[in-house]
Enzyme design. Structure first.
Site, PDB file in Angstrom:
ATOM      1  N   ASP A 114       7.478  10.173 -73.920  1.00 41.76           N
ATOM      2  CA  ASP A 114       8.196   9.225 -73.060  1.00 41.76           C
ATOM      3  C   ASP A 114       7.342   7.964 -72.955  1.00 41.76           C
ATOM      4  OD1 ASP A 114       9.332   7.764 -71.018  1.00 41.76           O
ATOM      5  OD2 ASP A 114       9.499   9.464 -69.617  1.00 41.76           O
ATOM      6  N   HIS A 115       7.826   6.883 -73.554  1.00 43.39           N
ATOM      7  CA  HIS A 115       7.007   5.681 -73.636  1.00 43.39           C
ATOM      8  C   HIS A 115       6.754   5.049 -72.273  1.00 43.39           C
ATOM      9  CE1 HIS A 115       4.879   2.585 -75.649  1.00 43.39           C
ATOM     10  NE2 HIS A 115       5.478   2.729 -76.840  1.00 43.39           N
ATOM     11  N   ARG A 116       7.543   5.421 -71.251  1.00 37.55           N
ATOM     12  CA  ARG A 116       7.301   4.880 -69.917  1.00 37.55           C
ATOM     13  C   ARG A 116       5.968   5.395 -69.367  1.00 37.55           C
ATOM     14  NH1 ARG A 116      12.746   6.986 -67.182  1.00 37.55           N
ATOM     15  NH2 ARG A 116      11.795   8.851 -68.088  1.00 37.55           N
TER      16      ARG A 116
END
Lengths: 416, 407
Positions: free
Chosen positions: B379-381
């Site tokens: 999850d790039h967040r």
């Protein structure tokens, strides 16, 4: 009668015996000994009707229209003749009276004032004679609706005449309510459905004319409660011709509703043809649209059309033409509702006697799963229109009220 | 007084449940605590124990029926009561539910400004979903979930136009084509299937995934596993090594042991790993706690236990919750490599392929070695590319030098 020498004691006794013999013969046909109660008699069980017979004979099956020429002005491709609406009213009656000697016209002032108060019977008294002539067929009556409508009902039941009765204002149906609803409206059904009641009742909605509370109702809603009656409410002269021809050919009592606002309008009828009929079950789509099905009749068809153009709401406008339960065009109504999923019923008169109440009930029952918002109605106010010009306007619906209702429909549709 | 049993909120936050199996039948005498039914929710099957004792008089819901939490499901008669007590009990249940309805409806009845048809959440007036009849019809025909649609009609009613919008929205359920006369079968959705569809659609469409792949030389690992399995009774799998290596990498790169919390990033002190277990009709992801402190054999035992209970439908809800990371292994099916969809709210999932003999380069020479390909979905967040790369490097180091895992 004995004193007058019309009959003697022996004659009275003979009549009595004759009557008693006839009654005994009749009861012998209908009764038998009751096997469960010694000494009692009962109606023979096989003589009771099937419960399914309950609604049989409320009205005829309209098969008497078979063979008549059906023509819808919507599909007319030939020439047209310009006419005032009210002149078409008189013209088609003239045409039918010339063709059908059974037709007689009864009503207040129908024989004078050059065609009654509005000219709807113009020229007919001169041509066909009035009540002063033994052969007269345009019969001016006293102010006595219950009496002269009852006379018309008797003529219709007799069958040798085809009465056309006029009520100068629809509210006078209350004066004649016993004859209109209790006698004529029920006669066919009461006697098993086999005795036709061919009668036409003409009347005019006069909202806007200033005649006040006792003259300005729309009778459609009340007549729609009486299943023996058929109802037409033409919005154009050409429809009037076809609907009146159908009314005069039917073996049922038919209410023909006219409107003072329409009488003076410049209109047109098919050239050279006053004989076509518009049979029951024929509504007209006056405008196609996709947002809301607007259902109306009589003068409010034009008001609805104007309101649709003003608001830009894409209304599909249905002109009912036939209003009674048996004659309504459910196919046209249903097709439209399945498309638009919204209904607005537009009429002019007071809310209490409104025609749209039963119709909205029937629509939600038949098309519930197709509706996107409640069935909406335009009606007048609670009150009957008063004699005051201002209060009369406030009590009735016109284009402005339809505009407001269409805006409501627009809100009901939600956001794009 | 006869008791009306209602569908319990078997798990926190569930709004509906289905009776999978009735464990008592009408006429059975049950004690408090006796199993009454197995209730299937979106995530698990839960045994429901009766909170009253008596005689089961009537089952109101058929096995398989999905009903809202709070719906009466059974009537239990107290000692000495006859069937004539059923009606009054049901009536009382109906009546007692009534006073709430007008109260809840009252705000909706307040006249709204007619000219301002602002979009209102459809559920604002309570649990009742306001939708026009044609909308309900179309939703039924097209398989649209109305709870996901915002109503723009009066009082927030969902009207036809709102549905037209819902159709073009990417997250909307695809229209179900009418079943042809032959050649296909429509299989009704189970709660689990619905949950998988909803959660993974949400994940794939709302979580910014990215992927990092590595080929691991697992020659030493396979050798070590063989020696371990010959030395001790408990059998350990390659996947157990993978789990330990994942835990070790998460300890080494704590930035990756975290999840997205909306306005915060939540980092975890321990490593809780979810293991994807294929079960009949779908999959479950039981969570192993504190994997970093478990021995390899403890991991093996925990996985075996969780998988067995998952297949038997015996997992408890809390065993399915939490964790920052999942491992999904399709190696046993011979898959070379694949990428997985994140299991919300976790921020990482490692897709593990089969260990196979492939050409490798050793000291500049071509050789044959055992290679296992793994792909991390992140999850790039929460996890940036560099963090993912560090994590993968640590993971590969552990897998390729497996003695460190045993340490």
């Amino acid at each position: 009668m004995i004193k007058l020498g019309l009959i003697d004691e022996a004659g009275v006794a003979a009549v009595r015996e004759q009557a008693q013999t006839a009654m005994a013969a009749a009861t012998a046909e209908l009764l038998e000994a009751d096997p469960e109660q010694a000494g009692k008699r009962r109606i023979r069980p096989e003589l009771w009707p099937d419960p399914g017979f309950v609604d049989v004979g409320l009205r005829g099956d309209a098969s008497e229209l078979d063979g008549l020429t059906v023509a819808d002005p919507l599909d007319h491709t030939g020439g047209w003749v310009d006419t005032k609406f009210v002149d078409a009213v008189a013209a088609v009656m003239d045409r039918r009276m010339a063709e059908d000697p059974r037709i007689v016209v009864l009503g207040e002032d129908v024989h004078r004032l050059n065609g009654g108060t509005n000219g709807a019977t113009k020229g007919l008294a001169k041509k066909y004679g009035d009540q002063t002539s033994e052969t007269g067929r345009i019969l001016g009556t006293p102010i006595s609706e219950n009496a002269f409508f009852g006379l018309g009902g008797g003529l219709a039941l007799d069958g040798r005449y085809r009465p056309v009765v006029e009520f100068m204002y629809p509210d006078f149906m209350w004066v004649a309510a016993d004859q209109v609803f209790n006698q004529v409206g029920k006669a066919r059904h009461m006697f098993g459905g086999d005795n036709p009641v061919p009668l036409v009742l003409r009347t005019k909605v006069a909202m806007g004319s200033g005649y006040g509370s006792q003259h300005l109702m729309d009778p459609a809603g009340i007549f729609a409660t009486a299943p023996g009656w058929r109802i037409v409410a033409p919005s154009s002269a050409a429809d009037y011709v076809g609907l009146m021809n159908a009314a005069l050919a039917l073996q049922d009592p038919v209410l023909v509703i006219e409107h003072v606002d329409l009488y003076g309008t410049a209109d047109r009828v098919p050239e050279g043809d006053l004989d076509y009929i518009l049979p029951p079950g024929r509504a007209a789509v006056r405008r196609t649209g996709s947002d809301v099905t607007v259902i109306s009749y009589l003068s409010m068809v034009k008001a609805s059309l104007d309101a649709i153009e003003q608001t830009g709401v894409d209304g599909e406008l249905i002109d009912l033409r036939w209003l009674d339960r048996a004659s309504l065009d459910w196919e046209t109504i249903g097709t439209s509702i399945r498309k638009t999923n919204a209904v607005l019923i537009v009429e002019q008169g007071a809310r209490g006697t409104s025609y749209g109440a039963w119709l909205s009930d029937a629509i939600q029952r038949r098309f519930f799963d197709w509706l996107d918002q409640p069935v909406q109605r335009v009606t007048g106010s609670e009150a009957s229109p008063s004699i005051s010009k201002v209060l009369e306007r406030a009590a009735i619906a016109r284009t402005e009220e339809v505009v407001a209702a269409l805006e409501g429909e627009r809100r009901g549709m939600g956001a794009r | 007084m006869a008791a009306v049993i209602r569908m319990p909120a078997a798990l926190a936050g569930v709004t509906e449940g289905a009776i999978q199996t009735w464990l008592a039948q009408a006429g059975d005498t049950i004690a408090v605590g006796a199993p009454l039914a197995e209730i299937e929710t979106e995530k698990a099957v839960v045994e429901y124990q009766s909170e009253v004792g008596g005689t089961v008089a009537r089952l109101l819901v058929e096995a398989g029926d999905n009903v809202a939490v709070g719906t009466p499901i059974a009537v239990v008669l107290a000692a000495g009561e006859g069937d004539d007590a059923i009606g009054p009990a049901l009536a009382a249940a109906g009546l007692s539910a009534e006073p709430e309805a007008p109260a809840a409806a009252a705000p909706a009845a307040a006249p709204a400004p007619v000219a301002a048809p602002a979009a209102v959440q459809a559920e604002a007036a309570g649990d009742r979903l306001f939708a026009s009849p044609i909308v309900r019809r179309l939703a039924r025909e097209r398989g649209i979930d109305l709870t996901a649609v915002t109503g723009s009609g009066p009082e927030g009613r969902i009207v036809r136009r709102d549905l037209d919008g819902a159709q073009v929205a990417p997250a909307a359920a695809p229209a179900v084509a009418p079943a042809p006369a032959s050649g296909s079968t429509d299989v009704p959705l189970t709660g689990m299937r619905r949950a998988i569809a909803r959660r993974l659609t949400e994940s794939k469409t709302t979580v910014p995934h990215f992927y990092v792949t590595a080929h691991c030389n697992v020659g030493e690992l396979l050798e070590l596993r063989k020696r371990v399995n010959s030395a001790i009774e408990t059998k350990v799998s390659v996947n157990d090594f993978v789990l330990k290596a994942v835990a070790g990498a998460l300890r080494a790169v704590p930035e990756a042991n975290a999840i997205w919390g909306g306005d915060v990033i939540r980092r975890f002190d321990t490593v809780d790993l979810a293991v994807a277990v294929a079960v009949e009709g779908g999959l479950l992801t039981p969570v192993l706690r504190g994997v970093e402190s478990l021995t390899l054999t403890q991991v093996a035992a925990a996985v075996a236990d969780a998988a067995a209970r998952a297949r038997a439908g015996k997992l408890r809800q809390e065993e399915l919750e939490g964790g920052s990371f999942s491992v999904s292994n399709l190696g046993m099916y011979g898959v070379d490599e694949f990428s997985a969809i994140l299991n919300p709210p976790q921020s990482g999932i490692l897709a593990v392929g089969a260990a196979k003999e492939r050409p490798i380069v050793v000291d500049g020479q071509l050789a044959v070695g055992s290679v296992m390909t793994v792909t991390l979905s992140a999850d790039h967040r929460v996890i940036d590319g560099a963090v993912a790369a560090q994590w993968m490097a640590k993971f590969v180091a552990l897998i390729e030098n497996p003695v460190a895992i045993l340490a």
